[in-house]
Structure formats: C-alpha cells, structure tokens
Design a protein around this motif. Structure first.
Motif, short mmCIF file in Angstrom:
data_model
loop_
_atom_site.label_atom_id
_atom_site.label_comp_id
_atom_site.label_asym_id
_atom_site.label_seq_id
_atom_site.Cartn_x
_atom_site.Cartn_y
_atom_site.Cartn_z
N LEU A 297 38.75 44.10 44.48
CA LEU A 297 39.70 43.43 43.61
C LEU A 297 41.05 43.24 44.29
N ARG A 298 41.52 44.27 44.98
CA ARG A 298 42.83 44.17 45.63
C ARG A 298 42.81 43.14 46.75
N VAL A 299 41.77 43.17 47.58
CA VAL A 299 41.69 42.23 48.70
C VAL A 299 41.59 40.79 48.21
N LEU A 300 40.74 40.54 47.21
CA LEU A 300 40.55 39.16 46.75
C LEU A 300 41.78 38.61 46.03
N THR A 301 42.43 39.42 45.21
CA THR A 301 43.54 38.92 44.41
C THR A 301 44.87 38.93 45.14
N LEU A 515 41.04 48.94 27.20
CA LEU A 515 41.21 47.55 27.60
C LEU A 515 42.68 47.18 27.72
N ASP A 516 43.50 47.64 26.78
CA ASP A 516 44.93 47.36 26.84
C ASP A 516 45.56 47.99 28.08
N TRP A 517 45.16 49.23 28.38
CA TRP A 517 45.71 49.90 29.56
C TRP A 517 45.27 49.18 30.84
N ALA A 518 44.01 48.78 30.89
CA ALA A 518 43.51 48.09 32.09
C ALA A 518 44.23 46.76 32.31
N GLY A 519 44.75 46.16 31.25
CA GLY A 519 45.40 44.86 31.38
C GLY A 519 46.91 44.90 31.41
N THR A 520 47.50 46.09 31.64
CA THR A 520 48.97 46.21 31.57
C THR A 520 49.69 45.64 32.76
N GLY A 521 49.06 45.47 33.88
CA GLY A 521 49.77 44.98 35.06
C GLY A 521 48.83 44.36 36.06
N THR A 522 49.41 43.87 37.15
CA THR A 522 48.64 43.23 38.20
C THR A 522 48.86 43.97 39.52
N PHE A 523 48.07 43.60 40.51
CA PHE A 523 48.21 44.21 41.82
C PHE A 523 49.54 43.80 42.46
N LEU A 524 50.16 44.74 43.13
CA LEU A 524 51.41 44.47 43.84
C LEU A 524 51.14 43.60 45.05
N SER A 525 51.85 42.50 45.15
CA SER A 525 51.63 41.57 46.27
C SER A 525 52.89 41.42 47.10
#
Length: 525
Positions: A297-301, A515-525
């Motif tokens: 997930l981190r590599v692709l996104t 589900l709410d916790w899993a969707g709280t943020g995105t990967f740091l880029s």
C-alpha cells in the motif's frame, strides 16, 4: 586536517522523534534483551521469564502507541530517523494490528498443554527418525529460542510497514524474514516436513529478496534516490528513460508479492504452511500478510501513484490469477493446513484489489478497506490454526480431511467454532469476512474496477465450496472408530481462539469504529 574538522562540524545528527517510534524501539529493544536472557538464564527459568517479557513487550508497545496516537501530533504524520521511518495514520493502524495479532500468536506459541513440551525442538539439526530425534520429541521442557525470534520478526514487520525509503524497507524485509525461516524448521513432530518447509521458504525468499534489491537498484538509477517521495517526484516529470522506472517497479513488486503470498508468487505458501509448526503458521499467515500488504500500500500510493495507468493493468491480472489459483487449487486439497494456505492465496487476491483501487483524482478508497480486511483476516486465521492444533492422533496433528469426519460428534464446541471461522473466511454475513470483502469491493467499484469485482465474487463462490465441504464432513459423516481425538486446550490456546472468534463476530456486527480509524489519514508523502 582543519578541513576535515570543519566538515565534521557541519554534519548534524538526524532529528529523532522518540515518541513516534517508541513502539518500534520497545519491540526491538526487548528482542535484544530476550537474546541475552536466553544466553544467561538457567534452562528451567527461561520459559516463564521469556513469556512474561514477550507479553509485557506487546503490552508496553501497545501502550506507547496509544499514548502517541492520542497526544498532540501532526495530522499528516512525521518522518523521523533522517526520513527513513514515516509514522502516519496508516502506520499506527498497522502497528496496532501487528501487536494485537502477535499477542494471539504468542499465546499459541507459548502453549505447552496441547503438545507436551511445546511445538518446538531444541536441536533442529538432529536427523529426523534417529534415536536422538525420538528422545528429543519426548522431552517436556519447552525450547524458548522462539520468543526472541518472534520479537525480531515482529520488529522487522513494524519497520517494514513504516519504511519511507526502499533501502530501509529491504533491511526490514530481511529482519522479518530470517527469524521466520528458522522458526519454520523447529517443529517437534514431522521433522522432515518441517525442515523441507524451512529450506523451501529460505531459498525462494532469497530469490524474492534478490528481485526486490535489484528493483531498488534500478529505481535508484532512475530517480537518484531510494526515498519513495523522490521516486514519485521523478516519475511525475523527468526526461529519464521510463525503462528503468518500470523495470525497477516490476522487480520490486515481485519481492513484495512473494512475501504477501499473492499468486503466481505463492509457490512456497502451501508447503510452508503445512510443514511449519502450527503456531508459527498462524503467526506467518496473520502478521506477515499485514506487513506485506502494508508495504505494498505504501509503495503504490506514495511512490507510484502518478504512474498508476501503466502498472494498474498488470496488477489487475495478478489479482485475477491469485484469486483463481487460490479458489481452484483449494478445491483439490486433502490437508486442512494446505487448504487454508490456498485460501490465503485467494484472500491475497482480494486484498490486492483494494491495494490498486486508486481513482483518477489520486484518492485511494481502497486503503482503509484493505487495512480493515487485514485486521479481520488476521484474527480469523489465528483462531482457525488454533483449532487445527487441537485435532490430534498419535503422530501429532491430524490434518488430513478424512480424519475430520464426524468431528462434531466428538467435540461439538470445537466443530462449531471452526464452522464459524470457515464461514467468516467464506465471507458469510454477520462475520468480519463479509464486511471486509464488502468494503474492499465497494472501494474497487468506486475506482472503476467493477469487472474485477465480478471475477472476485465468482472466485469467492468457488472458494466457499471447500469451506462448506469441511463443514459437511464434520457434521454429516460418521467418525472413524480409530479417529483422532480433540485435545482439551490450555489457557493460552483457549484465549487465542476465543479472542479470534469474538473479534470475528464483533467486527461483523459493529465494524464502524475500526473502519473509521482505518480511514482517518493517508500515507505521508
């Protein structure tokens, strides 16, 4: 001389956010302490001390994670250790998932009641079938080298999912893999099968690591850096040849897909799942899957989001192949552990669907869905392997399907719990498996992958057959007079199975919080 002194004075130590990486430091520090205890403590004291240390480590790391997650912290996450580690919302979720799944796995590993003396041997080099091997199998003292190996593997997994550059990711990949190679060859029973599993895992893992490292080299040649953000910047606009980019991407992804047991890079999975000690199989099936897909997930996104139209079709085909292999070959299996292994290959295909669910606007609706799926699948799998370890005959675990005939008449509770777990793996409603598939498929449809979802639904229906076959065998067949017995589990195995089954039910009925916790943020880029 003065010039060297001046240059040394200009070098600044990297800033380290100790609060952010505290869970990781706790696990790796305890792993080193565990090695020292293994060397210094008298043999009769090791099991109790190592078990207390390992469980205290998991609790302490979880406490440090909760403290950091609930404190004042940057919403987008922080990059620390010279940018090598990214602690963002997905990292925290994956760390929490690994810690709670490791807790259940450690309970299975530490149990000494199901297999007297535990499932592990002291000297794996002893030739199977010899007098020394038979004498070793009768010993009741548990070998505790497995505890530091487990902590090192867990530390490698936590580093892997938070790695912000490919070199750190490679080092973490080796740290998590090498202990697992050793753990697979330590089975007390069926020594040849266990050693064969360890050798296959090691050899194929070495090939996969070579692919990964060669991919890193090509991407460094393309971007001039191994940092994920630098690769993304170079891919967005550069006059360099795209050959290096996509050749490096392909080799890198091969290494990642191998570790995630995605078909057709799954060849090690059925043999290793079958031959490894069952507690180690549970640990691999749950935690390694989380670590591998966290890295994917981190590599692709982060690194390759801008080039998704070039690689999406390839991974689309890989997901289809994985689902077909897992569903079709799972039908032909006569061993329970191999059946669950092919089930994991099919589930890897479902998880890959969520990993490639990126919209044209650059959003990734599949990230939170995949994170939830990993948590749900992990708990179900640990409980399922806990049940498998209870059905035994004079040779050890009775994993051939014919030996499970009429199991419901011998032990209705064990058969009932295993039935519930199989239904969860099949994705039946009121289980976490159904919610996991639902959110992943919904994210894929939002990302324009509706044909892939249709294929996934067909594969799910095919895979459901071999789950139902086991259920029918347990309830509608007569048990053989000389059939296996169901061992009364000790406290540790009971807790692990109960925890897995309860979480599977709770996430099937009330998944909103996770589900709410899993969707709280995105990967740091």
């Amino acid at each position: 001389m003065n010039l060297l002194v001046a240059q040394a004075q200009q070098i600044e130590a990297p800033q380290i956010d100790y609060g952010a990486i505290a869970p990781l430091l706790v696990v790796l520090g305890a792993a080193c302490m565990s090695v020292l205890l293994e060397a210094l403590l008298p043999k009769h004291q090791r099991w109790a001390v190592q078990l207390v240390l390992t469980l205290a480590t998991l609790v302490g790391a979880t406490g440090a994670l909760i403290f950091y997650a609930t404190s004042e912290r940057p919403a987008q996450g922080v990059a620390t250790l010279a940018g090598a580690i990214a602690v963002d919302s997905p990292s925290l979720f994956l760390w929490a998932t690994l810690l709670v799944l490791a807790f259940g796995s450690v309970l299975l590993i530490a149990d000494r009641s199901v297999e007297p003396g535990g499932a592990f041997v002291a000297q794996a080099a002893i030739r199977p079938g010899t007098v020394q091997d038979r004498a070793q199998a009768t010993k009741t003292g548990m070998q505790t080298e497995v505890f530091p190996l487990t902590l090192f593997a867990l530390g490698g997994m936590m580093t892997f999912v938070a790695s912000n550059d490919l070199l750190t990711m490679f080092v973490a990949l080796e740290v998590l893999s090498l202990p697992l190679y050793l753990m697979c060859g330590l089975a007390r029973r069926r020594r040849l099968l266990s050693q064969e599993a360890a050798v296959k895992y090691f050899l194929l893992g070495a090939f996969a690591s070579a692919f990964f490292l060669y991919g890193v080299a090509l991407l460094y040649g393309y971007a001039g850096s191994v940092k994920l953000s630098a690769i993304a910047t170079a891919a967005a606009g550069t006059d360099r040849s795209d050959t290096l980019l996509f050749a490096g991407f392909g080799l890198l992804v091969v290494g990642l897909l191998f570790k995630a047991a995605v078909g057709p890079f799954h060849a090690w999975t059925p043999d290793v799942y079958q031959g490894a000690p069952t507690p180690v199989t549970a640990f691999m099936a749950a935690c390694t899957k989380v670590a591998a897909f966290g890295g994917i997930l981190r590599v692709l996104t982060v690194a390759f989001e801008n080039t998704q139209w070039e690689w999406r079709g390839v991974l689309y085909g890989v997901a289809v192949v994985s689902m077909v292999i897992g569903a079709v070959l799972g039908l032909t299996q006569t061993d329970v552990k191999r059946m669950i292994a092919y089930s994991s290959v099919a589930h890897a295909g479902f998880l890959l669907i969520g990993s490639i669910a990126l919209t044209p606007e650059g959003t990734a609706p599949g990230v939170s869905a995949t994170l939830f799926y990993l948590l749900a699948y992990g708990f179900t799998t640990i409980a399922a392997f806990g049940i498998v370890s209870l059905v035994r005959n004079s040779d050890g675990e009775a994993t051939h399907l014919s030996q499970w005939a009429g199991l419901a008449k011998r032990s209705p509770i064990v058969a009932g719990v295993f039935t519930f777990l199989l239904l969860a793996l099949a994705g039946i409603p009121l289980t976490s498996g159904f919610i996991g598939k639902f959110v992943v498929f919904s994210a894929a449809i939002d990302a324009g992958l509706a044909p892939l979802v249709v294929i996934a639904l067909v594969a799910s229906a095919v895979a459901a057959f071999f789950y139902l076959r086991v259920i029918v065998l347990m309830y509608f067949s007569e048990p053989a007079p000389d059939g296996p017995t169901v061992t009364v589990p000790g406290a540790f195995t009971t807790i692990a199975i109960t925890l897995g089954a309860v979480v599977t039910l709770v996430l099937g009925l009330w998944p909103t919080f996770v589900l709410d916790w899993a969707g709280t943020g995105t990967f740091l880029s």
